[in-house]
Write a protein that holds these residues in place. Structure first.
Motif, PDB file in Angstrom:
ATOM      1  N   GLU A 106       0.837  -1.202   0.000  1.00 45.14           N
ATOM      2  CA  GLU A 106       0.000   0.000   0.000  1.00 45.14           C
ATOM      3  C   GLU A 106       0.867   1.246   0.000  1.00 45.14           C
ATOM      4  OE1 GLU A 106      -3.308   0.267   2.717  1.00 45.14           O
ATOM      5  OE2 GLU A 106      -3.565  -1.911   2.689  1.00 45.14           O
ATOM      6  N   ALA A 107       2.072   1.149   0.534  1.00 43.75           N
ATOM      7  CA  ALA A 107       2.996   2.287   0.569  1.00 43.75           C
ATOM      8  C   ALA A 107       3.903   2.223  -0.657  1.00 43.75           C
ATOM      9  CB  ALA A 107       3.825   2.263   1.839  1.00 43.75           C
ATOM     10  N   GLN A 108       3.932   3.302  -1.405  1.00 47.77           N
ATOM     11  CA  GLN A 108       4.731   3.347  -2.623  1.00 47.77           C
ATOM     12  C   GLN A 108       6.223   3.250  -2.301  1.00 47.77           C
ATOM     13  OE1 GLN A 108       4.102   6.808  -5.070  1.00 47.77           O
ATOM     14  NE2 GLN A 108       5.194   5.933  -6.797  1.00 47.77           N
ATOM     15  N   GLU A 109       6.670   3.788  -1.154  1.00 53.41           N
ATOM     16  CA  GLU A 109       8.086   3.770  -0.802  1.00 53.41           C
ATOM     17  C   GLU A 109       8.592   2.325  -0.622  1.00 53.41           C
ATOM     18  OE1 GLU A 109       5.808   5.557   1.249  1.00 53.41           O
ATOM     19  OE2 GLU A 109       6.087   7.346  -0.003  1.00 53.41           O
ATOM     20  N   LYS A 110       7.762   1.470  -0.020  1.00 57.71           N
ATOM     21  CA  LYS A 110       8.156   0.072   0.169  1.00 57.71           C
ATOM     22  C   LYS A 110       8.291  -0.636  -1.175  1.00 57.71           C
ATOM     23  CE  LYS A 110       6.308  -0.740   4.783  1.00 57.71           C
ATOM     24  NZ  LYS A 110       5.413  -1.583   5.586  1.00 57.71           N
ATOM     25  N   ALA A 111       7.365  -0.366  -2.077  1.00 59.11           N
ATOM     26  CA  ALA A 111       7.422  -0.976  -3.405  1.00 59.11           C
ATOM     27  C   ALA A 111       8.662  -0.494  -4.147  1.00 59.11           C
ATOM     28  CB  ALA A 111       6.162  -0.642  -4.197  1.00 59.11           C
ATOM     29  N   GLN A 112       8.958   0.807  -4.078  1.00 57.01           N
ATOM     30  CA  GLN A 112      10.149   1.348  -4.742  1.00 57.01           C
ATOM     31  C   GLN A 112      11.423   0.751  -4.129  1.00 57.01           C
ATOM     32  OE1 GLN A 112      10.311   3.260  -7.434  1.00 57.01           O
ATOM     33  NE2 GLN A 112       8.091   3.487  -7.598  1.00 57.01           N
ATOM     34  N   GLY A 113      11.428   0.555  -2.809  1.00 58.63           N
ATOM     35  CA  GLY A 113      12.587  -0.028  -2.140  1.00 58.63           C
ATOM     36  C   GLY A 113      12.858  -1.449  -2.591  1.00 58.63           C
ATOM     37  N   LEU A 114      11.802  -2.284  -2.666  1.00 60.28           N
ATOM     38  CA  LEU A 114      11.973  -3.655  -3.140  1.00 60.28           C
ATOM     39  C   LEU A 114      12.421  -3.667  -4.590  1.00 60.28           C
ATOM     40  CD1 LEU A 114      11.802  -6.701  -2.728  1.00 60.28           C
ATOM     41  CD2 LEU A 114       9.368  -6.568  -3.298  1.00 60.28           C
ATOM     42  N   PHE A 123      18.026  -8.147 -11.374  1.00 61.84           N
ATOM     43  CA  PHE A 123      16.703  -8.501 -11.893  1.00 61.84           C
ATOM     44  C   PHE A 123      16.072  -7.282 -12.560  1.00 61.84           C
ATOM     45  CE2 PHE A 123      17.326 -11.380  -8.278  1.00 61.84           C
ATOM     46  CZ  PHE A 123      17.163 -12.598  -8.921  1.00 61.84           C
ATOM     47  N   LYS A 124      15.288  -7.524 -13.606  1.00 60.11           N
ATOM     48  CA  LYS A 124      14.579  -6.440 -14.289  1.00 60.11           C
ATOM     49  C   LYS A 124      13.231  -6.272 -13.603  1.00 60.11           C
ATOM     50  CE  LYS A 124      16.903  -7.282 -18.619  1.00 60.11           C
ATOM     51  NZ  LYS A 124      16.800  -7.649 -20.012  1.00 60.11           N
ATOM     52  N   ALA A 125      13.149  -5.291 -12.738  1.00 58.52           N
ATOM     53  CA  ALA A 125      11.953  -5.099 -11.921  1.00 58.52           C
ATOM     54  C   ALA A 125      11.261  -3.798 -12.294  1.00 58.52           C
ATOM     55  CB  ALA A 125      12.333  -5.086 -10.440  1.00 58.52           C
ATOM     56  N   PHE A 126       9.940  -3.782 -12.095  1.00 59.26           N
ATOM     57  CA  PHE A 126       9.154  -2.573 -12.316  1.00 59.26           C
ATOM     58  C   PHE A 126       7.949  -2.592 -11.387  1.00 59.26           C
ATOM     59  CE2 PHE A 126       7.643  -5.753 -15.277  1.00 59.26           C
ATOM     60  CZ  PHE A 126       6.262  -5.628 -15.261  1.00 59.26           C
ATOM     61  N   VAL A 127       7.314  -1.414 -11.224  1.00 58.26           N
ATOM     62  CA  VAL A 127       6.169  -1.265 -10.318  1.00 58.26           C
ATOM     63  C   VAL A 127       4.958  -0.855 -11.136  1.00 58.26           C
ATOM     64  CG1 VAL A 127       5.233   0.031  -8.369  1.00 58.26           C
ATOM     65  CG2 VAL A 127       7.630  -0.633  -8.367  1.00 58.26           C
ATOM     66  N   LYS A 128       3.808  -1.493 -10.854  1.00 52.61           N
ATOM     67  CA  LYS A 128       2.531  -1.130 -11.470  1.00 52.61           C
ATOM     68  C   LYS A 128       1.533  -0.883 -10.347  1.00 52.61           C
ATOM     69  CE  LYS A 128       1.746  -3.051 -16.025  1.00 52.61           C
ATOM     70  NZ  LYS A 128       1.009  -4.065 -16.776  1.00 52.61           N
ATOM     71  N   THR A 129       0.606   0.012 -10.613  1.00 46.42           N
ATOM     72  CA  THR A 129      -0.432   0.291  -9.614  1.00 46.42           C
ATOM     73  C   THR A 129      -1.690  -0.499  -9.939  1.00 46.42           C
ATOM     74  OG1 THR A 129      -1.202   2.187 -10.858  1.00 46.42           O
ATOM     75  CG2 THR A 129       0.425   2.601  -9.131  1.00 46.42           C
ATOM     76  N   ALA A 130      -2.394  -0.883  -8.889  1.00 45.50           N
ATOM     77  CA  ALA A 130      -3.666  -1.592  -9.042  1.00 45.50           C
ATOM     78  C   ALA A 130      -4.625  -1.032  -8.013  1.00 45.50           C
ATOM     79  CB  ALA A 130      -3.469  -3.091  -8.841  1.00 45.50           C
ATOM     80  N   VAL A 131      -5.851  -0.703  -8.437  1.00 46.22           N
ATOM     81  CA  VAL A 131      -6.864  -0.166  -7.530  1.00 46.22           C
ATOM     82  C   VAL A 131      -7.858  -1.283  -7.234  1.00 46.22           C
ATOM     83  CG1 VAL A 131      -8.642   1.576  -7.208  1.00 46.22           C
ATOM     84  CG2 VAL A 131      -6.559   2.137  -8.488  1.00 46.22           C
ATOM     85  N   ILE A 132      -7.937  -1.635  -5.947  1.00 49.13           N
ATOM     86  CA  ILE A 132      -8.856  -2.683  -5.511  1.00 49.13           C
ATOM     87  C   ILE A 132      -9.710  -2.114  -4.388  1.00 49.13           C
ATOM     88  CG2 ILE A 132      -9.048  -4.990  -4.512  1.00 49.13           C
ATOM     89  CD1 ILE A 132      -6.307  -5.594  -5.748  1.00 49.13           C
ATOM     90  N   GLU A 133     -11.036  -2.033  -4.624  1.00 51.07           N
ATOM     91  CA  GLU A 133     -12.006  -1.499  -3.659  1.00 51.07           C
ATOM     92  C   GLU A 133     -11.552  -0.132  -3.142  1.00 51.07           C
ATOM     93  OE1 GLU A 133     -12.612  -4.393  -0.612  1.00 51.07           O
ATOM     94  OE2 GLU A 133     -13.306  -5.918  -2.013  1.00 51.07           O
ATOM     95  N   SER A 134     -11.276   0.759  -4.042  1.00 53.71           N
ATOM     96  CA  SER A 134     -10.863   2.140  -3.797  1.00 53.71           C
ATOM     97  C   SER A 134      -9.564   2.270  -2.996  1.00 53.71           C
ATOM     98  CB  SER A 134     -11.984   2.938  -3.104  1.00 53.71           C
ATOM     99  OG  SER A 134     -12.140   2.505  -1.762  1.00 53.71           O
ATOM    100  N   THR A 135      -8.763   1.197  -2.945  1.00 57.87           N
ATOM    101  CA  THR A 135      -7.440   1.246  -2.304  1.00 57.87           C
ATOM    102  C   THR A 135      -6.391   1.013  -3.380  1.00 57.87           C
ATOM    103  OG1 THR A 135      -8.380   0.311  -0.288  1.00 57.87           O
ATOM    104  CG2 THR A 135      -5.991   0.285  -0.483  1.00 57.87           C
ATOM    105  N   THR A 136      -5.382   1.867  -3.421  1.00 59.06           N
ATOM    106  CA  THR A 136      -4.311   1.742  -4.415  1.00 59.06           C
ATOM    107  C   THR A 136      -3.202   0.863  -3.855  1.00 59.06           C
ATOM    108  OG1 THR A 136      -4.815   3.943  -5.250  1.00 59.06           O
ATOM    109  CG2 THR A 136      -2.685   3.013  -5.839  1.00 59.06           C
ATOM    110  N   PHE A 137      -2.847  -0.164  -4.626  1.00 51.83           N
ATOM    111  CA  PHE A 137      -1.754  -1.060  -4.274  1.00 51.83           C
ATOM    112  C   PHE A 137      -0.638  -0.870  -5.292  1.00 51.83           C
ATOM    113  CE2 PHE A 137      -5.312  -3.159  -2.209  1.00 51.83           C
ATOM    114  CZ  PHE A 137      -4.759  -3.543  -0.987  1.00 51.83           C
ATOM    115  N   TYR A 138       0.596  -0.947  -4.829  1.00 49.81           N
ATOM    116  CA  TYR A 138       1.770  -0.844  -5.689  1.00 49.81           C
ATOM    117  C   TYR A 138       2.397  -2.234  -5.746  1.00 49.81           C
ATOM    118  CZ  TYR A 138       0.960   4.075  -4.951  1.00 49.81           C
ATOM    119  OH  TYR A 138       0.386   5.315  -4.897  1.00 49.81           O
TER     120      TYR A 138
END
Length: 173
Positions: A106-114, A123-138
């Motif tokens: 849920e915290a973008q900083e944690k997703a960016q850190g991983l 590793f070739k990593a990237f972050v995408k956002t997903a909205v589930i029940e009005s909550t944004t997940f990274y």
């Protein structure tokens, strides 16, 4: 004979004798096309032949059953698991690809850190956002890979190195 002539003759004889002694030492007058016929190889060893016992078929009637079917070329089929669809084209005629979802935050900083830690380890990593029940997940993804088996192998490496439980998913661009 005069003394000067006598000295010249003696000098010529001395020079001739020196030439006969020194010239063969300095120059090799042997035939350059001469072949050295002396061998430095050791003699061939004496080897005695050994009698080897012939293999005999086992006693009794042995049925192999299941093994016979393995070697039946007429009934053999390629070993492809089409249910998994490891590679090839999908329904839209696009190349099938696979990604690993390494984490969802849920915290973008944690997703960016991983994502940064994964990239630092190659590793070739990237972050995408997903909205589930009005909550944004990274969500942090690794890939895509054209072969699912490589994605599964990479999953084991990521799980052990980063203490995650990655999910292998089909990549949809």
């Amino acid at each position: 004979m005069s003394n000067g002539l006598q000295q010249r003759i003696i000098g010529a004889l001395v020079l001739g004798a020196l030439g006969l002694i020194v010239l063969p030492i300095v120059f090799d007058f042997a035939d350059p096309l001469k072949i050295d016929r002396q061998s430095r190889l050791p003699a061939a060893p004496e080897i005695e032949p050994i009698e080897v016992a012939r293999a005999e078929s086992p006693e009794g009637d042995v049925k192999l059953g299941a093994i016979d079917s393995l070697f039946n070329i007429a009934e053999s089929k390629p070993s492809v698991d089409v249910s998994e669809g490891f590679y090839g084209l999908n329904a839209n005629d696009l190349p099938r690809a696979w990604v690993l979802q390494a984490g969802s935050f849920e915290a973008q900083e944690k997703a960016q850190g991983l994502m940064q830690r994964l990239r630092e380890n190659g590793f070739k990593a990237f972050v995408k956002t997903a909205v589930i029940e009005s909550t944004t997940f990274y969500r942090v993804y690794v890939g895509p890979k054209a072969d699912k088996r490589r994605a599964i192998a990479e999953k084991a490496e990521i799980d052990s190195n980063f203490a995650t439980d990655a999910i292998v998913l089909q990549y949809v661009p």
